[in-house]
Design a protein around this motif. Structure first.
Motif, PDB file in Angstrom:
ATOM      1  N   GLN A 283       0.841  -1.206   0.000  1.00 20.03           N
ATOM      2  CA  GLN A 283       0.000   0.000   0.000  1.00 20.03           C
ATOM      3  C   GLN A 283       0.876   1.256   0.000  1.00 20.03           C
ATOM      4  O   GLN A 283       0.572   2.232  -0.685  1.00 20.03           O
ATOM      5  CB  GLN A 283      -0.944   0.006   1.213  1.00 20.03           C
ATOM      6  CG  GLN A 283      -2.034  -1.044   1.157  1.00 20.03           C
ATOM      7  CD  GLN A 283      -2.969  -0.826  -0.011  1.00 20.03           C
ATOM      8  OE1 GLN A 283      -3.528   0.243  -0.182  1.00 20.03           O
ATOM      9  NE2 GLN A 283      -3.120  -1.843  -0.846  1.00 20.03           N
ATOM     10  N   ALA A 284       1.957   1.227   0.752  1.00 18.77           N
ATOM     11  CA  ALA A 284       2.876   2.368   0.780  1.00 18.77           C
ATOM     12  C   ALA A 284       3.537   2.552  -0.581  1.00 18.77           C
ATOM     13  O   ALA A 284       3.670   3.678  -1.067  1.00 18.77           O
ATOM     14  CB  ALA A 284       3.932   2.162   1.864  1.00 18.77           C
ATOM     15  N   ALA A 285       3.937   1.451  -1.204  1.00 18.29           N
ATOM     16  CA  ALA A 285       4.567   1.526  -2.523  1.00 18.29           C
ATOM     17  C   ALA A 285       3.626   2.108  -3.567  1.00 18.29           C
ATOM     18  O   ALA A 285       4.061   2.776  -4.504  1.00 18.29           O
ATOM     19  CB  ALA A 285       5.046   0.145  -2.955  1.00 18.29           C
ATOM     20  N   LYS A 286       2.326   1.899  -3.372  1.00 20.55           N
ATOM     21  CA  LYS A 286       1.317   2.430  -4.295  1.00 20.55           C
ATOM     22  C   LYS A 286       0.893   3.851  -3.936  1.00 20.55           C
ATOM     23  O   LYS A 286       0.025   4.418  -4.588  1.00 20.55           O
ATOM     24  CB  LYS A 286       0.091   1.519  -4.294  1.00 20.55           C
ATOM     25  CG  LYS A 286       0.352   0.159  -4.898  1.00 20.55           C
ATOM     26  CD  LYS A 286      -0.874  -0.723  -4.800  1.00 20.55           C
ATOM     27  CE  LYS A 286      -0.592  -2.108  -5.380  1.00 20.55           C
ATOM     28  NZ  LYS A 286      -1.710  -3.029  -5.155  1.00 20.55           N
ATOM     29  N   GLY A 287       1.489   4.411  -2.870  1.00 22.18           N
ATOM     30  CA  GLY A 287       1.163   5.776  -2.474  1.00 22.18           C
ATOM     31  C   GLY A 287      -0.099   5.891  -1.649  1.00 22.18           C
ATOM     32  O   GLY A 287      -0.615   6.999  -1.454  1.00 22.18           O
TER      33      GLY A 287
END
Length: 136
Positions: free
Chosen positions: A32-36
């Motif tokens: 989720q963090a990698a997807k912003g």
């Protein structure tokens, strides 16, 4: 979007997969963090704890731990406070076979152009040629 802090145990669960259900949840969070969709942060002290736990409890060697810490540093959507110092420290930890904390001290000293250290640590600090160790 608010920022959430990650503690050492989050990284430990993910890196060791010793509790697969928790490791899967951490993987989803990092995705989720990698997807912003999430903003995450941690600090060098947390990563020092990760190194210590992987060494002391899981009995891993620096050549296994180093790439794990580098992967954390490269995680999209995760800010590591003082990450550049951690990266330098982990390089010294792996290349010179010194304690992670000694590598971190050397990285801080280099950043601040300090060449001398008062220490009784003859073993590890002697492996860092840019540092002159002195005893009080």
């Amino acid at each position: 979007m608010k920022t959430s802090f990650l503690d050492a145990d989050i990284f430990i669960r993910y890196l060791t997969n010793d509790e697969p259900a928790k490791a899967d949840r951490v993987e989803r969070l990092l995705d989720q963090a990698a997807k912003g969709k999430e903003r995450l942060m941690t600090t060098e002290m947390v990563l020092a704890e990760v190194v210590w736990v992987l060494e002391s409890f899981y009995k891993l060697e620096n050549r296994a731990i180093g790439p794990m810490v580098k992967a954390i540093l490269a995680t999209p959507g995760l800010e590591v406070i003082n990450g550049a110092l951690v990266e330098k420290a982990i390089e010294m930890y792996m290349q010179r076979n010194i304690d992670f904390i000694d590598g971190y001290i050397a990285a801080v000293m280099e950043r601040h152009h300090v060449e001398e250290i008062f220490s009784y640590d003859k073993k590890h600090l002697a492996r860092i040629t840019a540092i002159q160790r002195k005893e009080p």
